[in-house]
Design a protein around this motif. Sequence first.
Motif, PDB file in Angstrom:
ATOM      1  N   UNK A   9     -11.591 -40.598 -25.502  1.00  0.00           N
ATOM      2  CA  UNK A   9     -11.899 -39.822 -24.311  1.00  0.00           C
ATOM      3  C   UNK A   9     -11.022 -38.573 -24.367  1.00  0.00           C
ATOM      4  N   UNK A  10     -11.614 -37.388 -24.397  1.00  0.00           N
ATOM      5  CA  UNK A  10     -10.866 -36.151 -24.641  1.00  0.00           C
ATOM      6  C   UNK A  10     -10.905 -35.248 -23.413  1.00  0.00           C
ATOM      7  N   UNK A  11      -9.748 -34.733 -23.008  1.00  0.00           N
ATOM      8  CA  UNK A  11      -9.637 -33.726 -21.952  1.00  0.00           C
ATOM      9  C   UNK A  11      -9.165 -32.421 -22.591  1.00  0.00           C
ATOM     10  N   UNK A  12      -9.862 -31.329 -22.305  1.00  0.00           N
ATOM     11  CA  UNK A  12      -9.582 -30.045 -22.947  1.00  0.00           C
ATOM     12  C   UNK A  12      -9.100 -29.023 -21.926  1.00  0.00           C
ATOM     13  N   UNK A  13      -8.092 -28.207 -22.310  1.00  0.00           N
ATOM     14  CA  UNK A  13      -7.622 -27.123 -21.459  1.00  0.00           C
ATOM     15  C   UNK A  13      -7.110 -25.982 -22.318  1.00  0.00           C
ATOM     16  N   UNK A  14      -7.090 -24.791 -21.739  1.00  0.00           N
ATOM     17  CA  UNK A  14      -6.607 -23.613 -22.458  1.00  0.00           C
ATOM     18  C   UNK A  14      -5.281 -23.113 -21.952  1.00  0.00           C
ATOM     19  N   UNK A  15      -4.558 -23.908 -21.135  1.00  0.00           N
ATOM     20  CA  UNK A  15      -3.275 -23.436 -20.600  1.00  0.00           C
ATOM     21  C   UNK A  15      -2.298 -24.592 -20.441  1.00  0.00           C
ATOM     22  N   UNK A  16      -1.017 -24.256 -20.353  1.00  0.00           N
ATOM     23  CA  UNK A  16       0.030 -25.274 -20.243  1.00  0.00           C
ATOM     24  C   UNK A  16       0.115 -25.858 -18.836  1.00  0.00           C
ATOM     25  N   UNK A  17      -0.276 -25.067 -17.825  1.00  0.00           N
ATOM     26  CA  UNK A  17      -0.182 -25.557 -16.447  1.00  0.00           C
ATOM     27  C   UNK A  17      -1.053 -26.795 -16.233  1.00  0.00           C
ATOM     28  N   UNK A  18      -2.297 -26.721 -16.696  1.00  0.00           N
ATOM     29  CA  UNK A  18      -3.199 -27.867 -16.552  1.00  0.00           C
ATOM     30  C   UNK A  18      -2.704 -29.045 -17.372  1.00  0.00           C
ATOM     31  N   UNK A  19      -2.230 -28.751 -18.592  1.00  0.00           N
ATOM     32  CA  UNK A  19      -1.712 -29.830 -19.436  1.00  0.00           C
ATOM     33  C   UNK A  19      -0.572 -30.553 -18.730  1.00  0.00           C
ATOM     34  N   UNK A  20       0.366 -29.804 -18.143  1.00  0.00           N
ATOM     35  CA  UNK A  20       1.511 -30.415 -17.478  1.00  0.00           C
ATOM     36  C   UNK A  20       1.079 -31.230 -16.264  1.00  0.00           C
ATOM     37  N   UNK A  21       0.083 -30.755 -15.522  1.00  0.00           N
ATOM     38  CA  UNK A  21      -0.388 -31.506 -14.348  1.00  0.00           C
ATOM     39  C   UNK A  21      -0.992 -32.841 -14.780  1.00  0.00           C
ATOM     40  N   UNK A  22      -1.698 -32.848 -15.928  1.00  0.00           N
ATOM     41  CA  UNK A  22      -2.251 -34.101 -16.453  1.00  0.00           C
ATOM     42  C   UNK A  22      -1.131 -35.056 -16.833  1.00  0.00           C
ATOM     43  N   UNK A  23      -0.105 -34.502 -17.519  1.00  0.00           N
ATOM     44  CA  UNK A  23       1.023 -35.335 -17.954  1.00  0.00           C
ATOM     45  C   UNK A  23       1.741 -35.918 -16.738  1.00  0.00           C
ATOM     46  N   UNK A  24       1.987 -35.083 -15.736  1.00  0.00           N
ATOM     47  CA  UNK A  24       2.685 -35.545 -14.527  1.00  0.00           C
ATOM     48  C   UNK A  24       1.931 -36.666 -13.819  1.00  0.00           C
ATOM     49  N   UNK A  39       0.377 -20.049 -25.852  1.00  0.00           N
ATOM     50  CA  UNK A  39      -0.748 -20.044 -24.920  1.00  0.00           C
ATOM     51  C   UNK A  39      -0.500 -19.003 -23.834  1.00  0.00           C
ATOM     52  N   UNK A  40      -1.523 -18.601 -23.097  1.00  0.00           N
ATOM     53  CA  UNK A  40      -1.389 -17.472 -22.166  1.00  0.00           C
ATOM     54  C   UNK A  40      -0.290 -17.637 -21.118  1.00  0.00           C
ATOM     55  N   UNK A  41      -0.072 -18.856 -20.651  1.00  0.00           N
ATOM     56  CA  UNK A  41       0.893 -19.043 -19.559  1.00  0.00           C
ATOM     57  C   UNK A  41       2.158 -19.777 -19.993  1.00  0.00           C
ATOM     58  N   UNK A  42       2.386 -19.873 -21.276  1.00  0.00           N
ATOM     59  CA  UNK A  42       3.605 -20.540 -21.709  1.00  0.00           C
ATOM     60  C   UNK A  42       3.590 -20.923 -23.171  1.00  0.00           C
ATOM     61  N   UNK A  43       4.628 -21.662 -23.551  1.00  0.00           N
ATOM     62  CA  UNK A  43       4.818 -22.070 -24.940  1.00  0.00           C
ATOM     63  C   UNK A  43       4.784 -23.590 -25.010  1.00  0.00           C
TER      64      UNK A  43
END
Length: 484
Positions: A29-44, A57-61
């Motif tokens: 099951x794959x979730x895709x994003x183009x920014x670190x903010x969304x990735x971090x919210x998923x992790x949290x 990435x556009x909003x971070x490293x």
Amino acid sequence: MAGETILVADDDRAIRTVLGQALNRQGYDVRLTGNTATLWSWVESGLGALVITDVVMPDGNGLDLLPQIRKRRPDLRVIVMSAQNTLLTAVKATEKGAFEYLPKPFDLSEVIDCVGRALAFSPETSSQSEQPSDGEKLPLIGRTPAMQEVYRVIARLTATDLSALITGESGTGKELIARALHDFSKRKAGPFVAVNMAAIPKDLIESELFGHEKGAFTGATSRYAGRFEQAQGGTLFLDEIGDMPMEAQTRLLRVLQEGEYMTVGGRQPIKTDIRIVAATHRDIKRMVQSGHFREDLFYRLNVVPIRVPSLRERKDDIPDLVNHFLSHAVDQGLPSKTITPSAMKKLKDARWPGNVRELENLVHRLAALYAQDDIDVDVIEAELSDQQNILPDRNTPNEGESMSEAIERHLRKYFEAHGDDLPASGLYAQMLKEFEHPLINLCLEYTDGNQIKSADILGLNRNTLRKKIRELGIPVIRGTSKRI
């Protein structure tokens, strides 16, 4: 493990799509994003069993997110991807807790394999060495797959004291690899001591390595601290280890086994706390087989083997290397130069028997001797022609060359000439036939066509030899040959 959720973060839509489709086909099951903010919210929120993230990435490293992920969810594995294919990127990814570092462009099968290993991995908490500052100079140049593998090995060794054996042709940069292993290790605050075994007279090797006491032998007018003592707390680099005499090999093995040594003329053992990195341009395995290198010492040194590719194997790195050397020449007070595209192509097509060292010398010579700012192809052709007249040809016989080395030399010439036109399959059978014809022909020539004697020499059944003679179309003529 099929059914697990994988979080993919990359600002390149095409890469996200390709990874998503490939992982979906594997049952993830794959979730895709183009920014670190969304990735971090998923992790949290506790989502995902694995993260695959780009660095820039556009909003971070993506690398900056790794310590936060480790703190928040220490069991969550992270695979880092990057088009910034440098040693520093690989080391930082490893030091910040990445499970694996994958340079772009990547092979999808490699990604799938890496995902499987990451999901099956049982994480263990381990301390990471302090990361290097952003201002550190890049110690190695190269973005080709061959160099990426070297970077990944170095990165995996940053938190260990494992011995390493670096192999590769002369001029490929084996000492640079050794220095990188030291500079990115937990011993980087300690000394890096390099010693070339080929440059030390045999009767002085033990004194040079282990030191001597005053009066230990004629001429020992004072105590001398050997290389082991000088490298205490750091790294000892034994270059050209294949040239170490057998007696010295025996003592080195004892030191590695016992963790202590005695100076020449000394009476008290000295505890040693160093990391050993060795290097050689020789075929060390063949030396073990021939009895010229101790097998037990080889295994002690070869805990982690690192093969440094020749420049011929990484020609796409030549532009980066050339520009680096041109910049270095300017730092040394030489005028700034540029290489025209046609000249650069000529450099990429050259043989480079002297590898990176030969290229560096050529670039510095271009900067020092030529008045024009733009170096064109005619200058490169003239320089390469001059070098070929003075450098030994890799395809000419060497004194003391073994049969295996001679065959390798001829095969290398064949591969370099036909690399782009090699057959899709059947090369082994073709090469075997090419080898059998002159071998059987010469044996028959030297036995005056005596098939019984030739069969004995070759270790073949006489009927097998006759069959090969017919298949290969070898004429058998008596009375015109040399005799064995």
